[in-house]
Each structure stands twice: as C-alpha cells, then as structure tokens.
Design a protein around this motif. Structure first.
Motif, PDB file in Angstrom:
ATOM      1  N   UNK A 149       0.797  -1.217   0.000  1.00 15.21           N
ATOM      2  CA  UNK A 149       0.000   0.000   0.000  1.00 15.21           C
ATOM      3  C   UNK A 149       0.830   1.266   0.000  1.00 15.21           C
ATOM      4  N   UNK A 150       2.142   1.161   0.166  1.00 19.61           N
ATOM      5  CA  UNK A 150       3.002   2.338   0.210  1.00 19.61           C
ATOM      6  C   UNK A 150       4.351   2.012  -0.417  1.00 19.61           C
ATOM      7  N   UNK A 151       5.015   3.054  -0.862  1.00 17.50           N
ATOM      8  CA  UNK A 151       6.341   2.891  -1.443  1.00 17.50           C
ATOM      9  C   UNK A 151       6.289   2.731  -2.941  1.00 17.50           C
ATOM     10  N   UNK A 168       6.730  -6.428  13.661  1.00 19.60           N
ATOM     11  CA  UNK A 168       6.780  -5.137  12.996  1.00 19.60           C
ATOM     12  C   UNK A 168       7.067  -5.212  11.502  1.00 19.60           C
ATOM     13  N   UNK A 169       7.865  -6.168  11.085  1.00 20.75           N
ATOM     14  CA  UNK A 169       8.278  -6.260   9.692  1.00 20.75           C
ATOM     15  C   UNK A 169       7.944  -7.620   9.099  1.00 20.75           C
ATOM     16  N   UNK A 215       4.828  -3.756   8.323  1.00 16.49           N
ATOM     17  CA  UNK A 215       3.500  -4.341   8.123  1.00 16.49           C
ATOM     18  C   UNK A 215       2.399  -3.287   8.074  1.00 16.49           C
ATOM     19  N   UNK A 216       2.684  -2.054   8.494  1.00 16.55           N
ATOM     20  CA  UNK A 216       1.709  -0.972   8.360  1.00 16.55           C
ATOM     21  C   UNK A 216       1.471  -0.618   6.894  1.00 16.55           C
ATOM     22  N   UNK A 217       2.420  -0.943   6.040  1.00 14.64           N
ATOM     23  CA  UNK A 217       2.369  -0.529   4.634  1.00 14.64           C
ATOM     24  C   UNK A 217       1.882  -1.617   3.697  1.00 14.64           C
ATOM     25  N   UNK A 218       1.283  -2.663   4.239  1.00 15.17           N
ATOM     26  CA  UNK A 218       0.737  -3.738   3.399  1.00 15.17           C
ATOM     27  C   UNK A 218      -0.671  -4.074   3.868  1.00 15.17           C
ATOM     28  N   UNK A 219      -1.423  -4.741   3.007  1.00 15.70           N
ATOM     29  CA  UNK A 219      -2.758  -5.203   3.399  1.00 15.70           C
ATOM     30  C   UNK A 219      -2.920  -6.658   2.986  1.00 15.70           C
TER      31      UNK A 219
END
Length: 81
Positions: A12-14, A29-30, A49-53
């Motif tokens: 979702x990011x990058x 966290x990762x 993991x905040x940047x994936x779904x």
C-alpha cells in the motif's frame, strides 16, 4: 494483522504500491516478502507491516521456484482485480 508464511499481500506504500507479494517470514513489525521477479525468494524485501494489506490468499512455499511464484501471483492478481 496476523501474517503467516505464504500469505498473499498487497503493498500500500512505497515504490511497489499496488503490487502483490507473498510473505516469506514475519515478526511483530516487519515482514519479508517476495514476488519472484524483482524480489526473489532468496533475497526478499523487508517491509513494515503498516504498509501492506492482507488479501486472504495463501501460497504454499515448500519447494516453489521464482517462476512458479510469478505465475501464481499473476493468476491471483487477475482474479482479484
């Protein structure tokens, strides 16, 4: 978010936003993920993991090659879009 080895996720990011990967390993966290093309199973990408779904899909990673992983993710991408 509960990540398991073999879970199919979407970034979702990058710079890889919108692409599908499979989780090779994860901690609190990762996660380390691969797509078989730019990120091989032998050198997975580390991502917060905040940047994936999660997508709900699973891929069995035992004795899988990068070529087979690419094909499975392409099939999954066609079904989900």
């Amino acid at each position: 978010m509960k990540l398991q080895k073999g879970s199919v996720v979407r970034a979702d990011a990058g710079r890889d936003r919108g692409r599908y990967f499979t989780v090779v390993s994860a901690d609190e966290r990762y996660c380390f993920m691969a797509d078989g093309k730019s990120r091989k199973l032998s050198a997975p990408k580390r991502k917060n993991i905040k940047h994936i779904s999660l997508t709900g899909g699973m891929i069995e990673l035992n004795d899988i090659t990068d070529k087979r992983l690419r094909k499975m993710l392409a099939e999954f991408r066609q079904v989900s879009e």
